[in-house]
Design an enzyme around this catalytic site. Structure first.
Site, PDB file in Angstrom:
ATOM      1  N   SER A 156       2.349  -4.160   0.948  1.00  0.00           N
ATOM      2  CA  SER A 156       1.025  -4.268   1.557  1.00  0.00           C
ATOM      3  C   SER A 156       0.849  -3.169   2.596  1.00  0.00           C
ATOM      4  O   SER A 156       1.802  -2.765   3.255  1.00  0.00           O
ATOM      5  CB  SER A 156       0.840  -5.649   2.201  1.00  0.00           C
ATOM      6  OG  SER A 156       1.799  -5.859   3.223  1.00  0.00           O
ATOM      7  N   GLU A 157      -0.363  -2.676   2.725  1.00  0.00           N
ATOM      8  CA  GLU A 157      -0.679  -1.600   3.675  1.00  0.00           C
ATOM      9  C   GLU A 157      -1.907  -2.009   4.479  1.00  0.00           C
ATOM     10  O   GLU A 157      -3.029  -2.012   3.977  1.00  0.00           O
ATOM     11  CB  GLU A 157      -0.952  -0.288   2.936  1.00  0.00           C
ATOM     12  CG  GLU A 157       0.235   0.287   2.192  1.00  0.00           C
ATOM     13  CD  GLU A 157       1.159   1.122   3.079  1.00  0.00           C
ATOM     14  OE1 GLU A 157       0.891   1.235   4.294  1.00  0.00           O
ATOM     15  OE2 GLU A 157       2.147   1.671   2.546  1.00  0.00           O
TER      16      GLU A 157
END
Length: 273
Positions: A241-242
């Site tokens: 995830s970013e």
């Protein structure tokens, strides 16, 4: 524009009443949650003055799904580790009746304490886990070497899936890297992307770090990262995830916590009885 390994980033969290680089407060809060949940602790080694530790369900059961959540590979990506603390604070012990949960809350403590991307030795802790493509220079960091030493343990811990939580200090929008054994992103990827999308706008189609992003997903991109290595060596699915580090820290902490909850919910064994 590229991320600088030498730039220092620090934000204030109202949730935890401290600065993002306050590593002593982080470890104190982590210890409280580990004690409350009676998590098992395995010391993998030391990085400078800090331990690299793996935390696991109090008693793993062979028939339950096994998943691994990791954070803090890059020191300027503070909302991952703090988000894990928030995630842990909302867990109850009965969760361990339905899943074998393993956690790497802070892989790069020397970078975290300084707000620097790389570790104190100038190494990138999220590279060198797989053989690089021709022409690429990539060897594991001090942290990476320790994780590779315990490769069999980590592969077993991530059998059903690996989630690693990163941030992007250049972005105002959120996106994910995901891995599934299919030709296009499925519900696993889309649900986790949409979880982040409750907190931030999803990145537009285009290119991020030389990777094509479509509908907020960079799909099946195998580099030499930790998550790519675990998928290559047996994890059924994986996601990185970013969250956008140009946005408010507490909002990023809540987004990281939420994506951890969503990842675990996807994998839970049915309730018996």
């Amino acid at each position: 524009m590229s991320r600088s390994p030498f730039a220092s980033f620090q934000w204030h969290s109202d949730i935890f009443a401290c600065d993002s680089t306050d590593i002593e407060h982080f470890y104190a809060q982590l210890q409280q949650e580990v004690d409350r949940l009676q998590l098992g602790r395995k010391k993998l080694g030391e990085i400078g003055d800090y331990p690299l530790e793996l935390y696991q369900s109090p008693s793993a059961t062979a028939e339950l799904p096994s998943v691994l959540i990791s954070a803090g590979f890059h020191g300027e990506e503070a909302a991952g580790p703090w988000g894990m603390l928030h995630f842990l604070s909302e867990l109850q012990q009965d969760i361990f009746e339905r899943i074998n949960l393993s956690l790497l809350p802070l892989v790069n403590p020397t970078g975290f304490a300084k707000g620097h991307r790389f570790n104190k030795f100038g190494e990138n802790p999220n590279r060198g886990f797989l053989q690089p493509k021709e022409g690429e220079a990539s060897s594991p960091s001090v942290e990476g070497k320790l994780l590779l030493e315990y490769g069999q343990l980590l592969q077993g811990a991530s059998r059903e899936g690996i989630l690693t939580c990163h941030e992007d200090v250049l972005q105002k929008h959120t996106y994910i890297y995901s891995f599934e054994p299919r030709q296009s992103p499925g519900q696993f990827s889309l649900q986790l992307r949409d979880t982040l999308g409750r907190f931030f706008d999803i990145a537009a189609d285009g290119d991020i770090d030389g990777c094509p992003v479509q509908d907020g997903v960079i799909f099946n991109h195998f580099d030499t990262s930790f998550e790519a290595w675990l998928v290559r060596t047996g994890a059924k699915v994986g996601v990185c995830s970013e969250t956008p580090a140009t946005q408010n820290l507490d909002q990023r902490i809540l987004a990281n916590s939420a994506v951890m909850h969503a990842f675990v919910q996807q994998q839970l064994a049915p309730i018996k009885g």
